[in-house]
Write an enzyme that holds these catalytic residues in place. Sequence first.
Site, PDB file in Angstrom:
ATOM      1  N   PRO A  22      62.615  37.576   3.091  1.00  0.00           N
ATOM      2  CA  PRO A  22      63.394  36.342   2.966  1.00  0.00           C
ATOM      3  C   PRO A  22      62.712  35.442   1.942  1.00  0.00           C
ATOM      4  O   PRO A  22      61.530  35.130   2.081  1.00  0.00           O
ATOM      5  CB  PRO A  22      63.316  35.741   4.369  1.00  0.00           C
ATOM      6  CG  PRO A  22      62.025  36.258   4.929  1.00  0.00           C
ATOM      7  CD  PRO A  22      61.819  37.617   4.329  1.00  0.00           C
ATOM      8  N   MET A  23      63.454  35.070   0.910  1.00  0.00           N
ATOM      9  CA  MET A  23      62.863  34.228  -0.139  1.00  0.00           C
ATOM     10  C   MET A  23      63.785  33.051  -0.429  1.00  0.00           C
ATOM     11  O   MET A  23      64.966  33.237  -0.739  1.00  0.00           O
ATOM     12  CB  MET A  23      62.621  35.054  -1.407  1.00  0.00           C
ATOM     13  CG  MET A  23      61.537  36.093  -1.251  1.00  0.00           C
ATOM     14  SD  MET A  23      61.258  37.079  -2.757  1.00  0.00           S
ATOM     15  CE  MET A  23      62.620  38.263  -2.625  1.00  0.00           C
ATOM     16  N   CYS A 108      55.480  30.167   6.096  1.00  0.00           N
ATOM     17  CA  CYS A 108      55.783  29.467   4.852  1.00  0.00           C
ATOM     18  C   CYS A 108      54.775  28.342   4.605  1.00  0.00           C
ATOM     19  O   CYS A 108      54.540  27.493   5.475  1.00  0.00           O
ATOM     20  CB  CYS A 108      57.189  28.882   4.907  1.00  0.00           C
ATOM     21  SG  CYS A 108      57.627  27.939   3.421  1.00  0.00           S
ATOM     22  N   ASN A 225      53.285  42.980   4.379  1.00  0.00           N
ATOM     23  CA  ASN A 225      53.888  42.267   3.257  1.00  0.00           C
ATOM     24  C   ASN A 225      52.795  41.797   2.298  1.00  0.00           C
ATOM     25  O   ASN A 225      51.777  41.276   2.732  1.00  0.00           O
ATOM     26  CB  ASN A 225      54.690  41.069   3.801  1.00  0.00           C
ATOM     27  CG  ASN A 225      55.301  40.199   2.714  1.00  0.00           C
ATOM     28  OD1 ASN A 225      55.312  38.985   2.836  1.00  0.00           O
ATOM     29  ND2 ASN A 225      55.820  40.790   1.671  1.00  0.00           N
ATOM     30  N   GLY A 226      53.035  42.026   1.001  1.00  0.00           N
ATOM     31  CA  GLY A 226      52.101  41.552  -0.009  1.00  0.00           C
ATOM     32  C   GLY A 226      51.781  42.585  -1.062  1.00  0.00           C
ATOM     33  O   GLY A 226      51.259  43.652  -0.755  1.00  0.00           O
ATOM     34  N   ASP A 227      52.154  42.296  -2.310  1.00  0.00           N
ATOM     35  CA  ASP A 227      51.767  43.109  -3.470  1.00  0.00           C
ATOM     36  C   ASP A 227      52.332  44.521  -3.461  1.00  0.00           C
ATOM     37  O   ASP A 227      51.707  45.447  -3.983  1.00  0.00           O
ATOM     38  CB  ASP A 227      50.243  43.189  -3.591  1.00  0.00           C
ATOM     39  CG  ASP A 227      49.585  41.836  -3.815  1.00  0.00           C
ATOM     40  OD1 ASP A 227      50.296  40.922  -4.272  1.00  0.00           O
ATOM     41  OD2 ASP A 227      48.388  41.707  -3.525  1.00  0.00           O
ATOM     42  N   GLY A 249      58.766  41.528  -1.580  1.00  0.00           N
ATOM     43  CA  GLY A 249      59.160  40.193  -2.003  1.00  0.00           C
ATOM     44  C   GLY A 249      59.328  40.125  -3.508  1.00  0.00           C
ATOM     45  O   GLY A 249      60.325  40.570  -4.059  1.00  0.00           O
ATOM     46  N   ARG A 250      58.317  39.599  -4.178  1.00  0.00           N
ATOM     47  CA  ARG A 250      58.417  39.396  -5.630  1.00  0.00           C
ATOM     48  C   ARG A 250      58.575  40.689  -6.412  1.00  0.00           C
ATOM     49  O   ARG A 250      59.036  40.669  -7.548  1.00  0.00           O
ATOM     50  CB  ARG A 250      57.181  38.625  -6.118  1.00  0.00           C
ATOM     51  CG  ARG A 250      57.103  37.190  -5.597  1.00  0.00           C
ATOM     52  CD  ARG A 250      55.823  36.500  -6.043  1.00  0.00           C
ATOM     53  NE  ARG A 250      54.639  37.182  -5.538  1.00  0.00           N
ATOM     54  CZ  ARG A 250      53.399  36.908  -5.929  1.00  0.00           C
ATOM     55  NH1 ARG A 250      53.194  35.971  -6.848  1.00  0.00           N
ATOM     56  NH2 ARG A 250      52.370  37.563  -5.412  1.00  0.00           N
TER      57      ARG A 250
END
Length: 267
Positions: A22-23, A108, A225-227, A249-250
Amino acid sequence: MNGFWDTLKKSETGRPFFVLAPMADVTDCAFRKLIAKYGKPDVLWTEFVSADGLMSAGRNKLLHNLDYTNKERPIVAQLFTGHKNEMKGASRLVAELGFDGVDINMGCPDKAVEKQGGGASLIKNPNLAVEIIESARKGVIEAYDKKGKKKFPKSVIPVSVKTRIGYNKIDLEWIRILLEQKLPVLTVHLRTRKEMSDVPAHWEIMPEIIKLRDEISPETKIIGNGDVVSMEDGRAKILKSGCDGVMVGRGIFGKPWFFSTDVSLPE
């Protein structure tokens, strides 16, 4: 009350399970429809929505954030708040709208979100965090009419949490507290709130989290989550760390085909 998570198995997709993060101002309905078209992940999340806002006179201004199509299923609505009554009401609304799950944002780092008592600020207030989880569960239960007059799903939708590994420092006691709530799913962004996204994600911590999960709540699925920069990278992280799935995510930016298994698509 694990809902669709109990039926989500790696064998159904032929690969480790992947979900879209979710972004804010990114994962709206239009964006999710694009992702679903070019390579749908196993689960989609909405961008986070204020439970306080949904329970206010300004609700109509926020409802568009909860638009979705059946092609996006299973889809989870993410909410944030520091107020248990608002979480209860907003979770009921999410269930009434037919979502497949409710996720609570407890990670967040946005100052405006924290000022309201939500997001990462809940890491510093675990008692309130537990109350908010319970309120969300009560909300989705209230959405079901025992007389069968309302067209809600047949089973109560699951309540999950997305968080970080600590506020100013790595804090596995915080993860322990969340696991004690017997969540169907816990998504862990492997950075602290203080670190934001300025340092590499601490994937080396994930085996410790998995060990805690196995001791406290074996049925809880853990999403890291992450990278995560590619499907191959995600698979490698799952195999090395022992988590059940990864959240991207990104890494999706500029690559709507990220989740596709079609090798002819560009990397």
